[in-house]
Design an enzyme around this catalytic site. Structure first.
Site, mmCIF file in Angstrom:
data_model
loop_
_atom_site.group_PDB
_atom_site.id
_atom_site.type_symbol
_atom_site.label_atom_id
_atom_site.label_comp_id
_atom_site.label_asym_id
_atom_site.label_seq_id
_atom_site.Cartn_x
_atom_site.Cartn_y
_atom_site.Cartn_z
ATOM 1 N N ASP A 18 0.858 -1.186 0.000
ATOM 2 C CA ASP A 18 0.000 0.000 0.000
ATOM 3 C C ASP A 18 0.896 1.239 0.000
ATOM 4 O O ASP A 18 1.819 1.349 0.811
ATOM 5 C CB ASP A 18 -0.889 -0.021 1.256
ATOM 6 C CG ASP A 18 -1.814 1.179 1.321
ATOM 7 O OD1 ASP A 18 -2.938 1.088 0.819
ATOM 8 O OD2 ASP A 18 -1.398 2.221 1.876
ATOM 9 N N MET A 19 0.608 2.171 -0.914
ATOM 10 C CA MET A 19 1.438 3.370 -1.003
ATOM 11 C C MET A 19 1.188 4.278 0.210
ATOM 12 O O MET A 19 0.074 4.348 0.720
ATOM 13 C CB MET A 19 1.107 4.161 -2.283
ATOM 14 C CG MET A 19 1.162 3.350 -3.556
ATOM 15 S SD MET A 19 2.718 2.493 -3.764
ATOM 16 C CE MET A 19 3.842 3.857 -3.973
ATOM 17 N N TYR A 23 -1.721 10.305 -2.724
ATOM 18 C CA TYR A 23 -1.889 11.502 -3.563
ATOM 19 C C TYR A 23 -0.874 12.588 -3.171
ATOM 20 O O TYR A 23 -0.397 13.346 -4.016
ATOM 21 C CB TYR A 23 -3.311 12.065 -3.441
ATOM 22 C CG TYR A 23 -4.403 11.230 -4.075
ATOM 23 C CD1 TYR A 23 -4.165 9.940 -4.534
ATOM 24 C CD2 TYR A 23 -5.697 11.748 -4.222
ATOM 25 C CE1 TYR A 23 -5.179 9.182 -5.102
ATOM 26 C CE2 TYR A 23 -6.712 11.001 -4.803
ATOM 27 C CZ TYR A 23 -6.453 9.713 -5.229
ATOM 28 O OH TYR A 23 -7.466 8.983 -5.794
ATOM 29 N N ARG A 60 0.324 14.816 9.690
ATOM 30 C CA ARG A 60 -0.370 13.964 10.674
ATOM 31 C C ARG A 60 0.172 14.211 12.076
ATOM 32 O O ARG A 60 -0.545 14.099 13.062
ATOM 33 C CB ARG A 60 -0.241 12.484 10.301
ATOM 34 C CG ARG A 60 -1.013 12.133 9.033
ATOM 35 C CD ARG A 60 -0.964 10.644 8.711
ATOM 36 N NE ARG A 60 -1.232 10.436 7.289
ATOM 37 C CZ ARG A 60 -1.514 9.261 6.738
ATOM 38 N NH1 ARG A 60 -1.579 8.184 7.486
ATOM 39 N NH2 ARG A 60 -1.728 9.152 5.441
ATOM 40 N N ASP A 120 -4.047 2.474 -5.048
ATOM 41 C CA ASP A 120 -2.688 2.476 -4.487
ATOM 42 C C ASP A 120 -2.320 1.189 -3.748
ATOM 43 O O ASP A 120 -1.474 1.201 -2.863
ATOM 44 C CB ASP A 120 -2.484 3.704 -3.574
ATOM 45 C CG ASP A 120 -3.069 3.513 -2.187
ATOM 46 O OD1 ASP A 120 -4.049 2.768 -2.049
ATOM 47 O OD2 ASP A 120 -2.528 4.099 -1.235
ATOM 48 N N GLU A 121 -2.975 0.087 -4.114
ATOM 49 C CA GLU A 121 -2.701 -1.172 -3.394
ATOM 50 C C GLU A 121 -2.599 -2.351 -4.337
ATOM 51 O O GLU A 121 -3.362 -2.428 -5.301
ATOM 52 C CB GLU A 121 -3.878 -1.503 -2.470
ATOM 53 C CG GLU A 121 -3.897 -0.725 -1.209
ATOM 54 C CD GLU A 121 -5.227 -0.876 -0.480
ATOM 55 O OE1 GLU A 121 -5.737 -1.993 -0.395
ATOM 56 O OE2 GLU A 121 -5.725 0.157 -0.017
HETATM 57 P P1 TTP Z 1 -5.364 5.362 1.383
HETATM 58 O O1 TTP Z 1 -4.444 4.251 1.021
HETATM 59 O O2 TTP Z 1 -6.541 5.027 2.229
HETATM 60 O O3 TTP Z 1 -4.587 6.496 2.176
HETATM 61 P P2 TTP Z 1 -3.213 7.200 1.848
HETATM 62 O O4 TTP Z 1 -2.435 6.475 0.827
HETATM 63 O O5 TTP Z 1 -3.462 8.648 1.569
HETATM 64 O O6 TTP Z 1 -2.468 7.145 3.255
HETATM 65 P P3 TTP Z 1 -1.824 5.876 3.981
HETATM 66 O O7 TTP Z 1 -0.359 6.155 4.055
HETATM 67 O O8 TTP Z 1 -2.454 5.865 5.339
HETATM 68 O O9 TTP Z 1 -2.150 4.651 3.199
HETATM 69 O O10 TTP Z 1 -5.894 6.040 0.057
HETATM 70 C C1 TTP Z 1 -5.108 6.136 -1.119
HETATM 71 C C2 TTP Z 1 -5.481 7.413 -1.851
HETATM 72 O O11 TTP Z 1 -6.844 7.354 -2.225
HETATM 73 C C3 TTP Z 1 -5.325 8.650 -1.000
HETATM 74 O O12 TTP Z 1 -4.008 9.177 -1.072
HETATM 75 C C4 TTP Z 1 -6.365 9.554 -1.573
HETATM 76 C C5 TTP Z 1 -7.436 8.643 -2.118
HETATM 77 N N1 TTP Z 1 -8.620 8.598 -1.224
HETATM 78 C C6 TTP Z 1 -9.667 9.485 -1.446
HETATM 79 O O13 TTP Z 1 -9.640 10.243 -2.409
HETATM 80 N N2 TTP Z 1 -10.718 9.490 -0.596
HETATM 81 C C7 TTP Z 1 -10.818 8.636 0.463
HETATM 82 O O14 TTP Z 1 -11.807 8.681 1.210
HETATM 83 C C8 TTP Z 1 -9.753 7.695 0.674
HETATM 84 C C9 TTP Z 1 -9.814 6.729 1.814
HETATM 85 C C10 TTP Z 1 -8.664 7.720 -0.178
HETATM 86 CA CA CA Z 2 -4.896 2.161 0.154
HETATM 87 CA CA CA Z 3 -2.174 4.170 0.965
#
Ligand code: TTP
Ligand code: CA
Ligand code: CA
Length: 560
Positions: A18-19, A23, A60, A120-121
């Site tokens: 998972d990235m 964004y 954060r 992103d996964e």
């Molecule tokens: P996530 O993997 O949930 O979060 P993240 O990558 O920003 O942070 P983390 O390091 O905790 O994994 O989501 C991936 C991307 O998807 C995130 O960067 C932005 C987008 N996204 C949205 O646009 N709306 C949302 O409600 C969620 C959960 C994610």
């Molecule tokens: Ca994710």
């Molecule tokens: Ca992520």
């Protein structure tokens, strides 16, 4: 309801990657001045500074959270940089993030079967790569210690800060480990190498979980973030799961998890261990009962799918606070925009990847005037998907009207729409040799040759009229809580995919020349038609095509 799948006899090595603050990282690569700074990406929506959708780890630390709006984030962290998502058609344009995700997928897919699970996964099945490493250069005999691997978090190993790396190194490179743990050590080294490669080639960091199955890998991939990986040895599974709230388990976040809590008093996975398989079957049926019994013990046979392309395409938009839509005309304006984008994306998926989407689904969030706290949900609606922007727009509006009718019931009251999204799902590959479909679509005069295997498909190939889809599965769609959209059509992947297909298609070229009509092709390739698909002769109208079908809402891990 979840179904237990047989656990393979041989141990597997599965990773979930998972990235980190994805964004934000994409924006930081576009503007390196933002690196190391508290940064957040905000939606295209200026109400209260826009909703945050991604927050950097630096931000954060100040307490900035995704649930905040820009104005609130500024109060908590005055130095925060707020970057707005790119905009097209008056809404967020996520293409830049989709293609960035695809860059990563292309790197990860080099080591094993790869399933793109969201923007992103990914899941990776590294079993073969790990076995190969164990045969050719087993870690315990290796003279090279891979530094990044020794930074892993290994469940069950004391995490004394002073000698953590030493204990991890000892665990990864010990020679008395059993076969399962040896494979896992190889998996951890491979994932560490892949994460370094991703960083070198894309400048992005990611985190990962490495375990013997998908469920465990996913559960731990976010446990240590950012830029870290966590390994689950078999011996640590029970202790890890025992105190885990059941709601954290995939597929237990919703009704089933609530029923476990309310009806059986099961709050943690440990509580679930008190029930026999028979007892769980009594409550939830044979399949789900067995599934629950197994997951409580960390057993899950779910396979990593071989899929680099998205499972669905979705476009959504939120209308918070005063931006809520209040009449059919404004809903139509927005639905038209969303459908236009959706149509472009499925069309390019068809052109580049030879994939057809079968189902169009509309989701919305609504409230009746003065009843905005009411829990009644706007029902999601779906129907078979007809290609062509105009048709998608028309069908989406009908789905909306049908959903609104159900939502309002007999009440003739005013309403607010606070989010709208459309999705194209049940996407399938046109089986090999089916360039004849494209030829059919293009017209009888076109010739099929390697040079025109990828012809531009006309805007309205009327495929909807030829395909009558019998839905036989529940939809798994995630409501759009923001302008979340699933996925990408990345050129790298598309090219790889295309190259693969062209190889297959050119092999079949002689057959293609013979099969020049859809009925002929259907007859010839019945075994290739995915279940649930029924081909009809073309008819002028096909009323069932437009009949909306209610679908069940289910949360899964894909990000729109
Ligand atoms: P996530 O993997 O949930 O979060 P993240 O990558 O920003 O942070 P983390 O390091 O905790 O994994 O989501 C991936 C991307 O998807 C995130 O960067 C932005 C987008 N996204 C949205 O646009 N709306 C949302 O409600 C969620 C959960 C994610
Ligand atoms: Ca994710
Ligand atoms: Ca992520």
């Amino acid at each position: 309801m979840p179904v237990a799948r047989p656990e393979p006899q041989e141990p597997r090595v599965i990773a979930h990657v998972d990235m980190d603050c994805f964004y934000v990282q994409v924006e930081q690569r576009r503007n390196p001045a933002l690196r190391g700074q508290p940064t957040a990406v905000v939606q295209y929506n200026d109400w209260k500074g826009g909703g945050l959708i991604a927050v950097s780890y630096e931000a954060r630390k100040f307490g900035v959270k995704r649930s905040m709006r820009g104005d609130e984030a500024k109060m908590v962290c005055p130095s925060i940089h707020l970057v707005q998502v790119p905009v097209a058609r008056d809404k967020a344009d996520l293409n830049v993030y989709r293609s960035a995700g695809s860059e990563v997928v292309a790197i990860l897919a080099t080591k094993g079967k790869c399933e793109r699970a969201s923007i992103d996964e990914v899941y990776l099945d590294l079993t073969d790569a790990a076995k190969e490493m164990l045969l050719e250069s087993p870690p315990e005999l290796s003279e090279l210690i891979f530094e990044e691997a020794t930074k892993s978090n290994i469940l069950g190993i004391p995490s004394d800060v002073n000698n953590r790396e030493d204990s991890v190194r000892a665990w990864l490179y010990r020679d008395d480990a059993d076969y399962q743990d040896k494979l896992l050590s190889c998996g951890a080294i491979i994932v560490a190498q892949l994460r370094i490669k991703v960083l070198e080639e894309t400048q992005f960091t990611c985190s990962a979980g490495i375990a013997h199955n998908k469920m465990l890998a996913k559960l731990v991939s976010g446990m240590h973030k950012p830029a870290q990986q966590t390994v689950v040895p078999s011996a640590a599974i029970q202790d890890f799961l025992v105190s885990l709230p059941v709601k954290k388990m995939k597929q237990l976040g919703g009704k089933l998890g609530s029923s476990l809590q309310d009806d059986l008093g099961v709050k943690t996975v440990g509580d679930l261990l008190n029930f026999t398989e028979e007892k769980l079957q009594e409550f939830y049926g044979v399949n789900t009962g067995t599934w629950l019994w197994k997951i409580a013990r960390g057993i899950s046979g779910e396979e990593v799918e071989d899929r680099l392309l998205p499972k669905s395409h979705g476009c959504g938009k939120t209308f918070p606070g005063p931006k809520a839509l209040k009449n059919n005309a404004s809903v139509k304006t927005w639905l038209d925009r969303l459908c236009e984008e959706l149509s472009e994306r499925i069309q390019s998926d068809l052109n580049q990847n030879k994939r057809i989407a079968q189902t169009l689904t509309l989701h919305a969030r609504a409230c009746k005037e003065n009843e905005c706290d009411s829990i009644k949900k706007f029902p999601s609606k779906s129907c078979p998907l007809r290609y062509g922007t105009g048709k998608i727009q028309e069908d989406a509006m009908k789905l909306f009207e049908s959903g609104l009718h159900d939502f309002l019931g007999s009440q003739n009251t005013k309403w607010n729409i606070t989010s709208l999204s459309v999705a194209a799902s049940k996407i399938f590959d046109i089986p090999s040799g089916t360039s004849s479909i494209l030829r059919y679509i293009k017209g009888p005069n076109s010739t099929v040759s390697p040079a025109n295997l990828d012809p531009p498909v006309p805007e309205d190939p009327s495929l909807g009229k030829k395909l009558h889809i019998t839905p036989n599965h529940q939809e798994h769609c995630e409501p759009s809580s923001s302008e979340k959209e699933e996925h990408e059509n990345n050129s790298n992947l598309s090219k790889q995919h295309q190259a693969k297909k062209e190889k297959r298609v050119s092999k079949k070229l002689t057959e293609v020349k013979v099969r020049c009509s859809i009925p002929h092709w259907i007859h010839e390739s019945k075994s290739l038609i995915p279940c649930g698909l029924l081909f009809l002769e073309q008819s002028a109208t096909c009323p069932s095509i437009l009949e909306p079908i209610s679908i069940r809402f289910k949360v899964h891990n894909s990000v729109w």
